[in-house]
Design a protein around this motif. Structure first.
Motif, PDB file in Angstrom:
ATOM      1  N   LEU A 136       1.289   3.996 -11.084  1.00  0.00           N
ATOM      2  CA  LEU A 136       2.540   3.863 -10.516  1.00  0.00           C
ATOM      3  C   LEU A 136       3.624   3.807 -11.404  1.00  0.00           C
ATOM      4  O   LEU A 136       4.558   3.414 -11.414  1.00  0.00           O
ATOM      5  CB  LEU A 136       2.768   2.438  -9.811  1.00  0.00           C
ATOM      6  CG  LEU A 136       1.961   2.108  -8.591  1.00  0.00           C
ATOM      7  CD1 LEU A 136       2.044   0.853  -8.082  1.00  0.00           C
ATOM      8  CD2 LEU A 136       2.381   3.240  -7.435  1.00  0.00           C
ATOM      9  N   GLY A 137       3.281   4.768 -12.535  1.00  0.00           N
ATOM     10  CA  GLY A 137       4.435   5.276 -13.370  1.00  0.00           C
ATOM     11  C   GLY A 137       4.701   4.281 -14.345  1.00  0.00           C
ATOM     12  O   GLY A 137       5.613   4.322 -15.177  1.00  0.00           O
ATOM     13  N   TYR A 181      -1.675  -1.969  -1.573  1.00  0.00           N
ATOM     14  CA  TYR A 181      -1.362  -1.491  -2.952  1.00  0.00           C
ATOM     15  C   TYR A 181       0.110  -2.105  -3.275  1.00  0.00           C
ATOM     16  O   TYR A 181       0.890  -1.788  -4.331  1.00  0.00           O
ATOM     17  CB  TYR A 181      -1.293  -0.088  -3.427  1.00  0.00           C
ATOM     18  CG  TYR A 181      -2.935   0.187  -3.543  1.00  0.00           C
ATOM     19  CD1 TYR A 181      -3.663   0.029  -4.693  1.00  0.00           C
ATOM     20  CD2 TYR A 181      -3.768   0.740  -2.580  1.00  0.00           C
ATOM     21  CE1 TYR A 181      -4.905  -0.035  -4.919  1.00  0.00           C
ATOM     22  CE2 TYR A 181      -5.126   0.869  -2.812  1.00  0.00           C
ATOM     23  CZ  TYR A 181      -5.630   0.435  -3.765  1.00  0.00           C
ATOM     24  OH  TYR A 181      -7.119   0.763  -4.167  1.00  0.00           O
ATOM     25  N   ALA A 182       0.812  -2.658  -2.141  1.00  0.00           N
ATOM     26  CA  ALA A 182       2.039  -2.957  -2.479  1.00  0.00           C
ATOM     27  C   ALA A 182       2.214  -4.326  -3.239  1.00  0.00           C
ATOM     28  O   ALA A 182       3.156  -4.622  -4.132  1.00  0.00           O
ATOM     29  CB  ALA A 182       2.801  -3.419  -1.237  1.00  0.00           C
ATOM     30  N   ALA A 194       1.860  -3.126  -6.742  1.00  0.00           N
ATOM     31  CA  ALA A 194       3.139  -2.514  -7.137  1.00  0.00           C
ATOM     32  C   ALA A 194       3.973  -3.685  -7.677  1.00  0.00           C
ATOM     33  O   ALA A 194       4.964  -3.548  -8.349  1.00  0.00           O
ATOM     34  CB  ALA A 194       3.727  -1.707  -6.207  1.00  0.00           C
ATOM     35  N   TYR A 239      -4.983   9.087  -5.961  1.00  0.00           N
ATOM     36  CA  TYR A 239      -3.376   8.704  -5.907  1.00  0.00           C
ATOM     37  C   TYR A 239      -3.099   8.283  -7.107  1.00  0.00           C
ATOM     38  O   TYR A 239      -1.718   7.828  -6.964  1.00  0.00           O
ATOM     39  CB  TYR A 239      -3.510   7.651  -4.683  1.00  0.00           C
ATOM     40  CG  TYR A 239      -2.966   8.170  -3.188  1.00  0.00           C
ATOM     41  CD1 TYR A 239      -2.356   9.531  -3.249  1.00  0.00           C
ATOM     42  CD2 TYR A 239      -3.577   7.544  -2.043  1.00  0.00           C
ATOM     43  CE1 TYR A 239      -2.120   9.702  -1.823  1.00  0.00           C
ATOM     44  CE2 TYR A 239      -3.243   8.092  -0.821  1.00  0.00           C
ATOM     45  CZ  TYR A 239      -2.650   9.078  -0.766  1.00  0.00           C
ATOM     46  OH  TYR A 239      -2.173   9.473   0.446  1.00  0.00           O
ATOM     47  N   GLY A 240      -3.822   8.278  -8.029  1.00  0.00           N
ATOM     48  CA  GLY A 240      -3.460   7.667  -9.187  1.00  0.00           C
ATOM     49  C   GLY A 240      -3.136   6.030  -9.315  1.00  0.00           C
ATOM     50  O   GLY A 240      -2.504   5.675 -10.264  1.00  0.00           O
ATOM     51  N   LEU A 241      -3.823   5.451  -8.417  1.00  0.00           N
ATOM     52  CA  LEU A 241      -3.803   3.828  -7.986  1.00  0.00           C
ATOM     53  C   LEU A 241      -4.647   3.253  -9.050  1.00  0.00           C
ATOM     54  O   LEU A 241      -4.867   2.175  -9.180  1.00  0.00           O
ATOM     55  CB  LEU A 241      -3.883   3.628  -6.660  1.00  0.00           C
ATOM     56  CG  LEU A 241      -2.667   3.953  -5.653  1.00  0.00           C
ATOM     57  CD1 LEU A 241      -3.044   3.768  -4.171  1.00  0.00           C
ATOM     58  CD2 LEU A 241      -1.412   3.412  -6.083  1.00  0.00           C
ATOM     59  N   ARG A 250      -8.206   6.867  -7.157  1.00  0.00           N
ATOM     60  CA  ARG A 250      -7.960   7.705  -8.356  1.00  0.00           C
ATOM     61  C   ARG A 250      -7.150   9.015  -8.063  1.00  0.00           C
ATOM     62  O   ARG A 250      -6.128   9.375  -8.866  1.00  0.00           O
ATOM     63  CB  ARG A 250      -9.459   8.306  -8.996  1.00  0.00           C
ATOM     64  CG  ARG A 250     -10.123   7.212  -9.692  1.00  0.00           C
ATOM     65  CD  ARG A 250     -11.510   7.801 -10.627  1.00  0.00           C
ATOM     66  NE  ARG A 250     -12.229   6.726 -10.949  1.00  0.00           N
ATOM     67  CZ  ARG A 250     -13.462   6.510 -10.927  1.00  0.00           C
ATOM     68  NH1 ARG A 250     -14.340   7.604 -10.265  1.00  0.00           N
ATOM     69  NH2 ARG A 250     -14.148   5.622 -11.230  1.00  0.00           N
ATOM     70  N   THR A 305       5.731  -4.217 -11.298  1.00  0.00           N
ATOM     71  CA  THR A 305       7.068  -3.645 -11.612  1.00  0.00           C
ATOM     72  C   THR A 305       8.182  -5.042 -11.519  1.00  0.00           C
ATOM     73  O   THR A 305       9.226  -5.011 -12.025  1.00  0.00           O
ATOM     74  CB  THR A 305       7.664  -2.876 -10.438  1.00  0.00           C
ATOM     75  OG1 THR A 305       7.493  -3.483  -9.195  1.00  0.00           O
ATOM     76  CG2 THR A 305       7.043  -1.435 -10.512  1.00  0.00           C
TER      77      THR A 305
END
Lengths: 131, 597
Positions: free
Chosen positions: B265-266, B140-141, B144, B257-259, B255, B148
């Motif tokens: 990730l906000g 998931y990096a 991210a 983890y909210g990924l 889910r 971002t």
């Protein structure tokens, strides 16, 4: 599970989880690892091999030496000198240290592991490791 | 958290699971607990290691020892010897067939030396049911980073720059596909994962989903961001229950983890994935048929354009990629398009996963850089042909592909080279054939497959493949004529040029390619009525050499149809009208008095 809401939080989870796979990452590159094998037969354990093993794991962690693995092995036959450990630096022949206690653990890390300097306590220079 | 000093990895791929790897894991856990080492030694199940020939596989860490063909009853010895006493269990180590030496580390096995694992990077390394282990491996990096630091356009640019081509078979540039899907404006768009793996013998997609499901989820989310889609769908065949389980677990953990979900990730990016099950029809691997099947209609293809990028699932812009393609995506963003381009060949960067099967020593799943030669794959990684037989051909590309022979062995494998040689990459199945395989029979096998899998919508495919298969049946039954060969060729070309979708257009490939390279064999079948490989039963004839026969009666007693007659100590005779050509007499004869021709 707590939701990951930012890149920083993802990184934090990664660091926590790193521990769980780092042993496998090291295993993938075992030839280049410093290997410490602690003799853990009955005589070894009775003389404190378990404490020695834990001390190695903790001390290496504190010193941030992350190219080392600590495992246990059976009786190496040097029962008079327990606890004994076998240290293999990458590409070198293994060395056996006998009468290892917590203080000795730190000495081995500081001198042999960090600087390759041999210290007192080597009990058999003819030692060959058994696969 | 306790620091484990040992990890024992047990292969949890479908192959090893059917050889009791679950019981092996339970037995190992029990023995570890009995030895009082539950806090020092972690036992876990991973995805496929690829070396299925030698399975079930158990890998010990940190010393990287690779145990093969493990049985549940070996668990006690592994724990008592390896874990407690630090000694390797020699009898479970892999034995190098070349020099008969025991090899303990996978890195020193020929099977793994030439491999490079990108799509399979986590298979056999992490616990696929634990998302933390995926995150520990930079999971998931990449998502991210995209969310971002990059705009959707930059994400697509990077994909285009990487040169990644669709691993499902056709090799269409993935970045370009994403760009098309981004280009169409709509509030609702879909990202679809094609997990309808159907080529006989190919199982890379299943292994990726079983061993590293999160890599596919992450990649789909990246694509969703790039093309502006909120909805993801995985179309997976229902006969992959383990892959479905692991994927469902991974989606749920992502889910939590909210990924997956809202505001990942906000950021304001929202994306979620649902599974849709297919009934295992081969044609549903074709993207338009796949989409119809997802909509609840018959799995039949439609003409393109419109491409799914314009009008796909529920007529919305849809981007479909195959599982192995997805598995490559996160790494490209972590290591960069330039890194990816540096692997493989100029026009086909990266690696390809192949499923090795057939008459080869090391059956299994391998991943090599594009440009590796067939010879390296078959002889070095695959360990050569079984039982020292002679190599005859390798079939690539499944039912849509063709056969490559000795002269093609030094061809570097990539999308374009295989097409130039009259075959194709396909999804990566590689079936190796030896001197005992009959090429018209091989063509017949594939034709029967495509005939059965034809959806029936267009006539060239529905009727054409049936006729092709009938012609091949005649030929292998000794009823063929030279006219049959002409007809095979003509009909093949018509089907190729007129069928509606890829299934029909490529269905004649096995015929055309074997007809081209093994014409002699076809001619022998129709003119001399013989099968040079000795495979086509109808064309075989068993005879007893009177001079060599001692009259022991063994053949007569074993013949299941009573076709052999004769008296003791006198030569026997086979009644050809009764003989069913099973070969039992020949296998039983102790004097080599029975010949087949």
């Amino acid at each position: 599970m707590v939701k990951i809401k930012s890149l920083e939080e993802l990184k934090r989870i990664k660091e926590q989880a790193q521990n769980s796979v780092s042993l496998r990452v090291k295993g993938d590159n075992i030839e280049n690892m410093i290997q410490i094998r602690v003799a853990m037969a009955t005589c070894g354990i009775a003389s404190g091999a378990r404490e020695v093993m834990n001390e190695f794991v903790e001390a290496l962690g504190e010193e941030k030496i992350d190219n080392a693995v600590v495992t246990q092995t059976g009786c190496m036959g040097y029962c008079y000198a327990e606890p004994t450990i076998e240290l293999t630096m990458p590409g070198k022949d293994p060395i056996i240290y006998g009468y290892v206690d917590k203080a000795k653990v730190h000495e081995i890390i500081d001198k042999t592991i960090k600087h390759g300097e041999l210290i007192d306590g080597i009990i058999n220079s003819q030692h060959k490791t058994i696969e | 958290m306790a620091d484990y000093k040992f990890h024992i990895l047990v292969c949890g791929g479908t192959g090893c699971q059917s050889s009791n790897s679950h019981e092996i894991m339970e037995a190992l856990k029990q023995n570890v607990a009995d030895a009082g080492m539950a806090e020092d030694c972690k036992v876990l199940m991973t995805g496929c290691f690829g070396f299925c020939e030698q399975g079930p596989i158990v890998k010990m860490l940190p010393d990287n020892t690779f145990y093969t063909s493990v049985k549940p009853e070996d668990a006690a010895e592994i724990v008592a010897e390896h874990i407690v006493k630090g000694r390797k269990v020699q009898r479970l180590l892999y034995v190098d067939p070349e020099n008969e030496e025991h090899v303990s580390d996978a890195k020193h096995m020929e099977f793994y030396k030439k491999q490079m694992r990108i799509a399979l990077r986590n298979c056999g390394f992490i616990d696929p049911e634990n998302i933390d282990e995926y995150i520990a491996r930079d999971g998931y990096a990449a998502l991210a980073k995209c969310l971002t630091e990059m705009t959707p356009e930059e994400v697509i640019e990077e994909m285009k720059k990487s040169g990644l081509r669709g691993r499902g078979g056709a090799g269409f540039p993935t970045g370009l596909k994403w760009q098309f899907a981004r280009g169409y404006k709509s509030d609702v768009k879909y990202v679809v994962c094609n997990a309808d793996e159907g080529d006989p013998g190919a199982f890379m997609d299943r292994s990726i989903l079983e061993g590293d499901p999160n890599s596919v989820i992450e990649a789909m989310a990246i694509c969703g961001y790039a093309i502006g889609a909120k909805y993801g769908r995985v179309y997976i065949r229902a006969e992959y229950p383990l892959a479905i389980d692991r994927l469902s677990i991974a989606i749920n953990q992502a889910r939590e983890y909210g990924l997956l979900g809202d505001n990942i990730l906000g950021t304001d990016f929202c994306f979620d994935i649902e599974l849709m099950f297919g009934a295992g029809a081969f044609v549903c691997g074709e993207e338009t048929a796949l989409i119809h099947s997802m909509e609840g209609q018959r799995g039949e293809p439609t003409t393109k354009p419109p491409f799914p990028a314009e009008s796909g699932f529920w007529n919305q812009p849809t981007n479909v990629n195959n599982v192995e393609t997805w598995a490559n995506v996160p790494v490209i963003f972590l290591k960069g398009a330039d890194w990816f381009r540096s692997i493989g060949t100029e026009k086909s960067p990266g690696t390809k996963v192949f499923a090795l099967a057939g008459k080869i020593n090391n059956v299994g799943l391998i991943e090599v850089p594009m440009g590796t030669t067939l010879r390296e794959v078959i002889y070095e990684i695959g360990g050569g042909i079984k039982n020292g037989k002679k190599f005859k051909a390798v079939q690539t590309g499944g039912p849509s592909g063709g056969c490559l022979t000795e002269k093609d062995l030094d061809t570097p494998i990539d999308f374009d080279n295989l097409v130039a040689k009259g075959s194709m990459m396909g999804s990566g199945g590689m079936i190796v054939m030896d001197e005992d395989d009959c090429m018209p029979a091989v063509a017949k096998f594939y034709l029967e497959f495509t005939q059965e899998e034809s959806c029936g919508k267009c006539t060239p495919c529905r009727v054409g493949t049936t006729r092709l298969s009938e012609l091949l049946t005649d030929i292998t039954n000794g009823k063929g004529t030279l006219q049959h060969l002409e007809e095979l060729k003509r009909l093949s070309e018509v089907i190729r040029d007129t069928a509606l979708c890829g299934l029909g257009q490529t269905a004649p490939n096995p015929v055309l390619s074997t007809l081209r390279t093994f014409e002699d064999e076809y001619i022998a079948h129709v003119t001399e009525k013989t099968c040079p490989a000795g495979k086509c039963q109808a064309l075989l004839k068993y005879e007893i050499i009177a001079d060599a026969c001692k009259g022991c009666t063994l053949c007569a007693r074993n013949c299941p149809v009573g076709a052999i007659s004769g008296t003791v100590k006198n030569p026997h005779v086979i009644d050809q009208s009764k003989c069913i050509k099973c070969g039992v007499c020949m296998n039983n004869c102790r004097f080599n008095a029975i010949v087949r021709h």
